[in-house]
Design a protein around this motif. Structure first.
Motif, PDB file in Angstrom:
ATOM      1  N   ARG A  62     -15.581  -6.639  -2.763  1.00 30.78           N
ATOM      2  CA  ARG A  62     -16.786  -5.836  -2.702  1.00 30.78           C
ATOM      3  C   ARG A  62     -16.477  -4.453  -1.885  1.00 30.78           C
ATOM      4  NH1 ARG A  62     -21.558  -9.345  -0.351  1.00 30.78           N
ATOM      5  NH2 ARG A  62     -22.764  -7.523  -1.241  1.00 30.78           N
ATOM      6  N   SER A  63     -15.047  -4.144  -2.200  1.00 30.62           N
ATOM      7  CA  SER A  63     -14.585  -2.917  -1.657  1.00 30.62           C
ATOM      8  C   SER A  63     -14.840  -1.713  -2.503  1.00 30.62           C
ATOM      9  CB  SER A  63     -13.215  -2.864  -1.393  1.00 30.62           C
ATOM     10  OG  SER A  63     -12.341  -3.423  -2.476  1.00 30.62           O
ATOM     11  N   LYS A  64     -14.630  -0.260  -1.972  1.00 31.09           N
ATOM     12  CA  LYS A  64     -14.603   0.789  -2.734  1.00 31.09           C
ATOM     13  C   LYS A  64     -13.581   0.711  -3.748  1.00 31.09           C
ATOM     14  CE  LYS A  64     -14.964   5.829  -1.947  1.00 31.09           C
ATOM     15  NZ  LYS A  64     -15.334   6.839  -0.781  1.00 31.09           N
ATOM     16  N   ARG A  65     -12.295   0.260  -3.451  1.00 33.96           N
ATOM     17  CA  ARG A  65     -11.142   0.225  -4.372  1.00 33.96           C
ATOM     18  C   ARG A  65     -11.514  -0.564  -5.362  1.00 33.96           C
ATOM     19  NH1 ARG A  65      -8.664  -2.874  -1.007  1.00 33.96           N
ATOM     20  NH2 ARG A  65      -7.900  -1.078   0.202  1.00 33.96           N
ATOM     21  N   TRP A  66     -12.187  -1.824  -5.200  1.00 36.11           N
ATOM     22  CA  TRP A  66     -12.274  -2.572  -6.370  1.00 36.11           C
ATOM     23  C   TRP A  66     -13.063  -1.915  -7.462  1.00 36.11           C
ATOM     24  CZ3 TRP A  66      -9.827  -7.039  -7.288  1.00 36.11           C
ATOM     25  CH2 TRP A  66     -10.293  -7.816  -8.393  1.00 36.11           C
ATOM     26  N   ALA A  67     -14.532  -1.529  -6.889  1.00 39.04           N
ATOM     27  CA  ALA A  67     -15.249  -0.727  -7.684  1.00 39.04           C
ATOM     28  C   ALA A  67     -14.678   0.470  -8.480  1.00 39.04           C
ATOM     29  CB  ALA A  67     -16.467  -0.236  -6.922  1.00 39.04           C
ATOM     30  N   GLN A  68     -13.844   1.314  -7.755  1.00 35.79           N
ATOM     31  CA  GLN A  68     -13.211   2.505  -8.505  1.00 35.79           C
ATOM     32  C   GLN A  68     -12.197   1.903  -9.465  1.00 35.79           C
ATOM     33  OE1 GLN A  68     -11.791   4.595  -5.146  1.00 35.79           O
ATOM     34  NE2 GLN A  68     -13.431   5.830  -5.096  1.00 35.79           N
ATOM     35  N   LEU A  69     -11.422   0.943  -9.324  1.00 38.01           N
ATOM     36  CA  LEU A  69     -10.601   0.283 -10.243  1.00 38.01           C
ATOM     37  C   LEU A  69     -11.290  -0.235 -11.487  1.00 38.01           C
ATOM     38  CD1 LEU A  69      -7.787  -1.086  -8.042  1.00 38.01           C
ATOM     39  CD2 LEU A  69      -7.462   0.882  -9.733  1.00 38.01           C
ATOM     40  N   ARG A  70     -12.277  -0.661 -11.278  1.00 37.93           N
ATOM     41  CA  ARG A  70     -13.124  -1.493 -12.652  1.00 37.93           C
ATOM     42  C   ARG A  70     -13.579  -0.287 -13.312  1.00 37.93           C
ATOM     43  NH1 ARG A  70     -14.757  -6.648 -12.763  1.00 37.93           N
ATOM     44  NH2 ARG A  70     -16.394  -6.086 -13.950  1.00 37.93           N
ATOM     45  N   ARG A  71     -13.908   0.638 -12.773  1.00 37.44           N
ATOM     46  CA  ARG A  71     -14.328   1.887 -13.535  1.00 37.44           C
ATOM     47  C   ARG A  71     -13.019   2.827 -14.031  1.00 37.44           C
ATOM     48  NH1 ARG A  71     -14.607   4.606 -10.767  1.00 37.44           N
ATOM     49  NH2 ARG A  71     -14.875   6.556 -10.212  1.00 37.44           N
ATOM     50  N   ASP A  72     -11.968   2.975 -13.351  1.00 36.43           N
ATOM     51  CA  ASP A  72     -11.019   3.581 -13.991  1.00 36.43           C
ATOM     52  C   ASP A  72      -9.595   2.941 -13.434  1.00 36.43           C
ATOM     53  OD1 ASP A  72      -8.743   5.272 -14.077  1.00 36.43           O
ATOM     54  OD2 ASP A  72      -9.777   7.038 -13.611  1.00 36.43           O
ATOM     55  N   PRO A  73      -8.944   2.293 -14.215  1.00 39.34           N
ATOM     56  CA  PRO A  73      -7.979   1.381 -13.772  1.00 39.34           C
ATOM     57  C   PRO A  73      -6.476   1.976 -13.021  1.00 39.34           C
ATOM     58  CG  PRO A  73      -7.892   1.399 -16.050  1.00 39.34           C
ATOM     59  CD  PRO A  73      -9.078   1.934 -15.522  1.00 39.34           C
ATOM     60  N   ARG A  74      -6.599   3.507 -13.027  1.00 42.91           N
ATOM     61  CA  ARG A  74      -5.540   4.229 -12.570  1.00 42.91           C
ATOM     62  C   ARG A  74      -5.057   4.015 -11.254  1.00 42.91           C
ATOM     63  NH1 ARG A  74      -6.552  10.103 -14.445  1.00 42.91           N
ATOM     64  NH2 ARG A  74      -8.324   9.497 -13.641  1.00 42.91           N
ATOM     65  N   ILE A  75      -3.961   3.786 -11.146  1.00 41.90           N
ATOM     66  CA  ILE A  75      -3.612   3.543  -9.435  1.00 41.90           C
ATOM     67  C   ILE A  75      -2.301   4.083  -9.068  1.00 41.90           C
ATOM     68  CG2 ILE A  75      -2.579   1.229 -10.022  1.00 41.90           C
ATOM     69  CD1 ILE A  75      -3.764  -0.014  -7.509  1.00 41.90           C
ATOM     70  N   ALA A  76      -1.960   4.391  -8.080  1.00 41.91           N
ATOM     71  CA  ALA A  76      -0.646   4.947  -7.198  1.00 41.91           C
ATOM     72  C   ALA A  76      -0.593   4.207  -6.002  1.00 41.91           C
ATOM     73  CB  ALA A  76      -0.638   6.289  -7.003  1.00 41.91           C
ATOM     74  N   VAL A  77       0.426   3.431  -5.779  1.00 45.16           N
ATOM     75  CA  VAL A  77       0.795   2.940  -4.475  1.00 45.16           C
ATOM     76  C   VAL A  77       2.050   3.419  -3.825  1.00 45.16           C
ATOM     77  CG1 VAL A  77       1.565   0.533  -3.855  1.00 45.16           C
ATOM     78  CG2 VAL A  77      -0.426   0.685  -5.494  1.00 45.16           C
ATOM     79  N   VAL A  78       2.026   3.486  -2.546  1.00 51.09           N
ATOM     80  CA  VAL A  78       3.153   3.726  -1.951  1.00 51.09           C
ATOM     81  C   VAL A  78       3.521   2.806  -0.693  1.00 51.09           C
ATOM     82  CG1 VAL A  78       4.291   5.596  -0.311  1.00 51.09           C
ATOM     83  CG2 VAL A  78       2.976   6.365  -2.398  1.00 51.09           C
ATOM     84  N   VAL A  79       4.960   2.514  -0.666  1.00 48.75           N
ATOM     85  CA  VAL A  79       5.326   1.514   0.184  1.00 48.75           C
ATOM     86  C   VAL A  79       6.645   2.395   0.727  1.00 48.75           C
ATOM     87  CG1 VAL A  79       6.317  -0.644   0.660  1.00 48.75           C
ATOM     88  CG2 VAL A  79       4.856  -0.349  -1.205  1.00 48.75           C
ATOM     89  N   ASP A  80       6.191   2.747   2.075  1.00 51.05           N
ATOM     90  CA  ASP A  80       7.220   3.327   2.796  1.00 51.05           C
ATOM     91  C   ASP A  80       7.813   2.960   4.419  1.00 51.05           C
ATOM     92  OD1 ASP A  80       5.071   4.272   4.188  1.00 51.05           O
ATOM     93  OD2 ASP A  80       5.468   6.457   3.771  1.00 51.05           O
ATOM     94  N   ASP A  81       8.924   3.461   4.862  1.00 51.01           N
ATOM     95  CA  ASP A  81       9.224   2.976   6.078  1.00 51.01           C
ATOM     96  C   ASP A  81      10.204   4.065   6.510  1.00 51.01           C
ATOM     97  OD1 ASP A  81      10.130   0.821   7.996  1.00 51.01           O
ATOM     98  OD2 ASP A  81      11.880   0.526   7.061  1.00 51.01           O
ATOM     99  N   GLY A  82      10.398   3.988   7.982  1.00 49.46           N
ATOM    100  CA  GLY A  82      11.053   5.054   8.575  1.00 49.46           C
ATOM    101  C   GLY A  82      10.495   5.746   9.731  1.00 49.46           C
ATOM    102  N   GLU A  83      10.985   6.145  10.768  1.00 44.63           N
ATOM    103  CA  GLU A  83      10.456   7.054  11.802  1.00 44.63           C
ATOM    104  C   GLU A  83      11.116   8.452  11.725  1.00 44.63           C
ATOM    105  OE1 GLU A  83       9.810   5.461  15.514  1.00 44.63           O
ATOM    106  OE2 GLU A  83       9.172   3.153  14.514  1.00 44.63           O
ATOM    107  N   GLU A  84      12.296   8.602  11.984  1.00 41.98           N
ATOM    108  CA  GLU A  84      13.072   9.724  12.131  1.00 41.98           C
ATOM    109  C   GLU A  84      13.240  10.290  10.305  1.00 41.98           C
ATOM    110  OE1 GLU A  84      13.711  11.215  14.757  1.00 41.98           O
ATOM    111  OE2 GLU A  84      12.955   9.619  16.028  1.00 41.98           O
TER     112      GLU A  84
END
Length: 154
Positions: A62-84
């Motif tokens: 029931r999220s905005k994400r889910w609704a948007q992906l049902r209409r347009d399945p394009r997605i970008a995902v970033v996984v990152d780490d580090g402070e300095e």
């Protein structure tokens, strides 16, 4: 710096496939970008698991994400780490999200979800089986593009 120099530097700091697998397995949170009906991006954090081929996202249906992906399945995902700056490392995965299993997930038998649910349950809950809250469902991103960086290699 010329484009050629930038590309060489990019190759030097990109993760090997083994480093990429280890990184995506150990990290706990990703940021997911979807496209709104007005073309504006929407970004939110999610838990995920990586099976070596696909990124599995466990999203509230029931999220905005889910609704948007049902209409347009394009997605970008970033996984990152580090402070300095010289510790920064990460991965950007892009493609199309595909819903797998029932939505919301109730625990019906779905062989395609056996491995991701086992990985996810162990990673986040310390369990050997997936608890189902009937609010979430699975999205699979088999990336069409993967870009990685590890500034520790500079």
């Amino acid at each position: 710096m010329s484009v050629t120099d930038q590309q060489r530097r990019g190759r030097r700091i990109m993760m090997s496939s083994e480093e990429l697998d280890a990184f995506l397995t150990e990290q706990r949170t990703c940021r997911v970008a979807t496209v709104g009906s007005d073309g504006a991006p929407h970004v939110g954090a999610l838990w995920f698991c990586w099976d070596g081929q696909a990124l599995w996202l466990y999203s509230i249906t029931r999220s905005k994400r889910w609704a948007q992906l049902r209409r347009d399945p394009r997605i970008a995902v970033v996984v990152d780490d580090g402070e300095e700056y010289m510790e920064l490392r990460g991965v950007e995965l892009t493609g199309e999200a595909v819903s797998v299993g029932e939505a919301p997930r109730t625990g019906e038998v779905c062989p395609e979800l056996t491995a991701p649910e086992r990985l996810f349950a162990a990673k986040y809950f310390g369990l050997d089986h997936m608890p189902h809250d009937e609010r979430h469902a699975w999205l699979r991103l088999t990336p069409q593009s993967v870009v990685s960086w590890d500034f520790r290699k500079i």
